[in-house]
Design a protein around this motif. Structure first.
Motif, PDB file in Angstrom:
ATOM      1  N   ASN A 121      -5.302   0.686  14.315  1.00 36.85           N
ATOM      2  CA  ASN A 121      -5.264  -0.320  13.259  1.00 36.85           C
ATOM      3  C   ASN A 121      -5.814   0.167  11.919  1.00 36.85           C
ATOM      4  O   ASN A 121      -6.920  -0.191  11.531  1.00 36.85           O
ATOM      5  CB  ASN A 121      -6.066  -1.544  13.705  1.00 36.85           C
ATOM      6  N   PRO A 122      -5.066   0.965  11.166  1.00 36.00           N
ATOM      7  CA  PRO A 122      -5.534   1.335   9.820  1.00 36.00           C
ATOM      8  C   PRO A 122      -5.627   0.141   8.869  1.00 36.00           C
ATOM      9  O   PRO A 122      -6.493   0.102   8.012  1.00 36.00           O
ATOM     10  CB  PRO A 122      -4.479   2.336   9.341  1.00 36.00           C
ATOM     11  N   CYS A 123      -4.719  -0.826   9.016  1.00 39.76           N
ATOM     12  CA  CYS A 123      -4.676  -2.000   8.125  1.00 39.76           C
ATOM     13  C   CYS A 123      -4.690  -3.269   8.986  1.00 39.76           C
ATOM     14  O   CYS A 123      -3.637  -3.875   9.232  1.00 39.76           O
ATOM     15  CB  CYS A 123      -3.423  -1.978   7.256  1.00 39.76           C
ATOM     16  N   PRO A 124      -5.858  -3.684   9.456  1.00 39.04           N
ATOM     17  CA  PRO A 124      -5.921  -4.787  10.430  1.00 39.04           C
ATOM     18  C   PRO A 124      -5.478  -6.132   9.901  1.00 39.04           C
ATOM     19  O   PRO A 124      -5.217  -7.047  10.683  1.00 39.04           O
ATOM     20  CB  PRO A 124      -7.398  -4.808  10.839  1.00 39.04           C
ATOM     21  N   GLU A 125      -5.368  -6.304   8.569  1.00 36.89           N
ATOM     22  CA  GLU A 125      -4.942  -7.591   8.008  1.00 36.89           C
ATOM     23  C   GLU A 125      -3.429  -7.692   7.845  1.00 36.89           C
ATOM     24  O   GLU A 125      -2.913  -8.758   7.472  1.00 36.89           O
ATOM     25  CB  GLU A 125      -5.587  -7.806   6.641  1.00 36.89           C
ATOM     26  N   ALA A 126      -2.699  -6.635   8.134  1.00 36.18           N
ATOM     27  CA  ALA A 126      -1.249  -6.639   7.928  1.00 36.18           C
ATOM     28  C   ALA A 126      -0.583  -7.703   8.790  1.00 36.18           C
ATOM     29  O   ALA A 126      -1.002  -7.962   9.924  1.00 36.18           O
ATOM     30  CB  ALA A 126      -0.674  -5.266   8.238  1.00 36.18           C
ATOM     31  N   SER A 127       0.480  -8.319   8.262  1.00 32.97           N
ATOM     32  CA  SER A 127       1.121  -9.434   8.956  1.00 32.97           C
ATOM     33  C   SER A 127       2.587  -9.526   8.579  1.00 32.97           C
ATOM     34  O   SER A 127       2.969  -9.240   7.435  1.00 32.97           O
ATOM     35  CB  SER A 127       0.411 -10.744   8.591  1.00 32.97           C
ATOM     36  N   PHE A 128       3.421  -9.962   9.543  1.00 33.73           N
ATOM     37  CA  PHE A 128       4.826 -10.241   9.261  1.00 33.73           C
ATOM     38  C   PHE A 128       4.986 -11.362   8.232  1.00 33.73           C
ATOM     39  O   PHE A 128       6.050 -11.514   7.650  1.00 33.73           O
ATOM     40  CB  PHE A 128       5.557 -10.662  10.543  1.00 33.73           C
ATOM     41  N   ASP A 129       3.941 -12.166   8.046  1.00 30.81           N
ATOM     42  CA  ASP A 129       4.000 -13.316   7.143  1.00 30.81           C
ATOM     43  C   ASP A 129       3.441 -13.015   5.753  1.00 30.81           C
ATOM     44  O   ASP A 129       3.321 -13.935   4.927  1.00 30.81           O
ATOM     45  CB  ASP A 129       3.231 -14.488   7.757  1.00 30.81           C
ATOM     46  N   ALA A 130       3.086 -11.768   5.492  1.00 34.38           N
ATOM     47  CA  ALA A 130       2.549 -11.367   4.183  1.00 34.38           C
ATOM     48  C   ALA A 130       3.357 -10.184   3.663  1.00 34.38           C
ATOM     49  O   ALA A 130       4.355  -9.780   4.256  1.00 34.38           O
ATOM     50  CB  ALA A 130       1.066 -11.024   4.296  1.00 34.38           C
ATOM     51  N   GLY A 131       2.898  -9.626   2.537  1.00 33.61           N
ATOM     52  CA  GLY A 131       3.533  -8.433   1.999  1.00 33.61           C
ATOM     53  C   GLY A 131       3.112  -7.196   2.770  1.00 33.61           C
ATOM     54  O   GLY A 131       2.664  -7.272   3.922  1.00 33.61           O
ATOM     55  N   LEU A 132       3.212  -6.038   2.144  1.00 34.65           N
ATOM     56  CA  LEU A 132       2.895  -4.771   2.786  1.00 34.65           C
ATOM     57  C   LEU A 132       1.431  -4.409   2.564  1.00 34.65           C
ATOM     58  O   LEU A 132       0.866  -4.683   1.509  1.00 34.65           O
ATOM     59  CB  LEU A 132       3.793  -3.668   2.247  1.00 34.65           C
ATOM     60  N   ASP A 133       0.830  -3.774   3.562  1.00 38.37           N
ATOM     61  CA  ASP A 133      -0.525  -3.239   3.461  1.00 38.37           C
ATOM     62  C   ASP A 133      -0.448  -1.724   3.473  1.00 38.37           C
ATOM     63  O   ASP A 133       0.485  -1.144   4.042  1.00 38.37           O
ATOM     64  CB  ASP A 133      -1.390  -3.709   4.631  1.00 38.37           C
ATOM     65  N   LEU A 134      -1.437  -1.088   2.854  1.00 39.90           N
ATOM     66  CA  LEU A 134      -1.473   0.373   2.923  1.00 39.90           C
ATOM     67  C   LEU A 134      -2.898   0.883   3.042  1.00 39.90           C
ATOM     68  O   LEU A 134      -3.847   0.227   2.610  1.00 39.90           O
ATOM     69  CB  LEU A 134      -0.765   1.021   1.730  1.00 39.90           C
ATOM     70  N   LEU A 135      -2.999   2.027   3.630  1.00 38.36           N
ATOM     71  CA  LEU A 135      -4.233   2.800   3.674  1.00 38.36           C
ATOM     72  C   LEU A 135      -3.904   4.185   3.143  1.00 38.36           C
ATOM     73  O   LEU A 135      -2.985   4.843   3.643  1.00 38.36           O
ATOM     74  CB  LEU A 135      -4.799   2.886   5.094  1.00 38.36           C
ATOM     75  N   ALA A 136      -4.626   4.607   2.102  1.00 40.62           N
ATOM     76  CA  ALA A 136      -4.413   5.920   1.502  1.00 40.62           C
ATOM     77  C   ALA A 136      -5.687   6.740   1.619  1.00 40.62           C
ATOM     78  O   ALA A 136      -6.780   6.235   1.334  1.00 40.62           O
ATOM     79  CB  ALA A 136      -4.014   5.778   0.037  1.00 40.62           C
ATOM     80  N   LEU A 137      -5.543   7.978   2.034  1.00 41.86           N
ATOM     81  CA  LEU A 137      -6.677   8.890   2.209  1.00 41.86           C
ATOM     82  C   LEU A 137      -6.694   9.884   1.056  1.00 41.86           C
ATOM     83  O   LEU A 137      -5.706  10.574   0.798  1.00 41.86           O
ATOM     84  CB  LEU A 137      -6.562   9.627   3.541  1.00 41.86           C
ATOM     85  N   ARG A 138      -7.825   9.938   0.364  1.00 45.66           N
ATOM     86  CA  ARG A 138      -7.937  10.837  -0.784  1.00 45.66           C
ATOM     87  C   ARG A 138      -8.048  12.301  -0.361  1.00 45.66           C
ATOM     88  O   ARG A 138      -7.705  13.202  -1.130  1.00 45.66           O
ATOM     89  CB  ARG A 138      -9.151  10.453  -1.629  1.00 45.66           C
TER      90      ARG A 138
END
Length: 317
Positions: A229-246
């Motif tokens: 779960n990199p983006c635990p708030e992601a949902s089919f009912d919302a927009g897109l989530d992302l996790l970026a590593l510097r």
């Protein structure tokens, strides 16, 4: 009810006898046409035909790759209200999509639930992601995770089975032998920077990134029974989530892996950027990097344009 069953005959976890039982159960209640895929992209062709010939339901019997192809076929002319609904019977190794919907992983149990939902006319509208001209259901990646997917696909072409162990070994090998660990070439441009952007109120994320993971639902994938779960708030009912590593230094990367495998995942740290409910964004890299959607390797690309599309598809569940 007119239905098309798209069967991947080499799906990882369904045997021919099991598939016969499932087909029999579906045929008893549906005006069912059965089509077996014979080549990469065949399920896209079948989904396109089902959409243009106005089937009521398309059922995908296979893994996440088969489901992704069917969805790309259904949406080849874009979302519309009269598209066939999608049903899924899991047959792959991970089956991320159907598990994210809360449906059973066992194909027999999943078929029973599917038939129950069809009798009750249960449908759920879900949002999807689009990257360049490709639709995706649950995830996409640019950089390291996509390179791992490419490595796994090479192993599968040599006859290997896509097990969690294969993914772990491929990830370790790619991390230490691939170029991604020492490359920070990805730029992120948001369509509309959120007010609570991690790098400052209303600000664009600054700097460059080594790898980016995009999610349309949670979890991103499964390591056997364990959700990742990199983006635990992601949902089919919302927009897109992302996790970026510097950066992908060993200590920080191990810390991030530990965080996303935690029972209560909350990846954070100076080297991490997380964004939630994005309508769209662009990822660019000076050098072409590996890209993937829903575990399907797209090759090496230098630009990915992402869009969140709400209520793009109806699912029988």
């Amino acid at each position: 009810m007119r239905a098309l069953l798209v069967v991947n005959p080499i799906a990882t976890t369904t045997r021919p006898r099991t598939r016969e039982v499932l087909v029999s159960a579906l045929s008893a209640e549906l005006d069912l046409e059965i089509a077996e895929t014979t080549h990469r992209g065949h399920a896209i062709e079948l989904g396109t035909r089902a959409a243009r010939e106005h089937y009521d339901v398309v059922v995908a019997l296979g893994g996440d790759g088969t489901v992704n192809e069917v969805v790309n076929g259904l949406l080849v002319d874009g979302p519309r209200d009269d598209l066939p609904a999608l049903g899924v019977v899991p047959g792959g190794s991970a089956n991320v999509f159907i598990r994210a919907l809360g449906a059973p992983r066992d194909p027999v149990d999943a078929t029973g639930l599917l038939l129950e939902a069809l009798r009750a006319n249960r449908r759920r509208s879900i949002g999807l992601g689009q990257v360049n001209d490709r639709w995706f259901i649950f995830c996409a990646g640019f950089g390291l995770d996509a390179a791992v997917v490419g490595r796994v696909e090479q192993a599968r072409s040599r006859g290997r089975t896509a097990t969690p162990g294969l993914y772990v070994r491929s990830a370790v090998a790619q991390y230490f032998r691939g170029p991604e660990r020492t490359t920070t070439s990805i730029e992120l441009k948001l369509d509309a920077p959120p007010a609570d952007a991690a790098d400052g109120v209303g600000a664009e994320p600054s700097g460059r990134f080594a790898a980016v993971i995009v999610q349309n639902c949670s979890p991103w994938t499964y390591l056997g029974p364990r959700p990742v779960n990199p983006c635990p708030e992601a949902s089919f009912d919302a927009g897109l989530d992302l996790l970026a590593l510097r950066a992908l230094g060993l200590p920080s990367t191990l810390r991030t892996v530990w965080q996303i495998l935690s029972p209560q995942p909350d990846p954070h740290g100076r080297h991490i950027l997380r964004e939630h409910d994005l309508s769209g964004f662009v990822l660019r890299s000076d050098a072409a990097l590996a890209a993937q959607v829903d575990g399907d390797y797209l090759g090496e690309l230098s630009e990915l344009r992402f869009t969140a599309v709400p209520n793009a598809l109806r699912v029988v569940v």
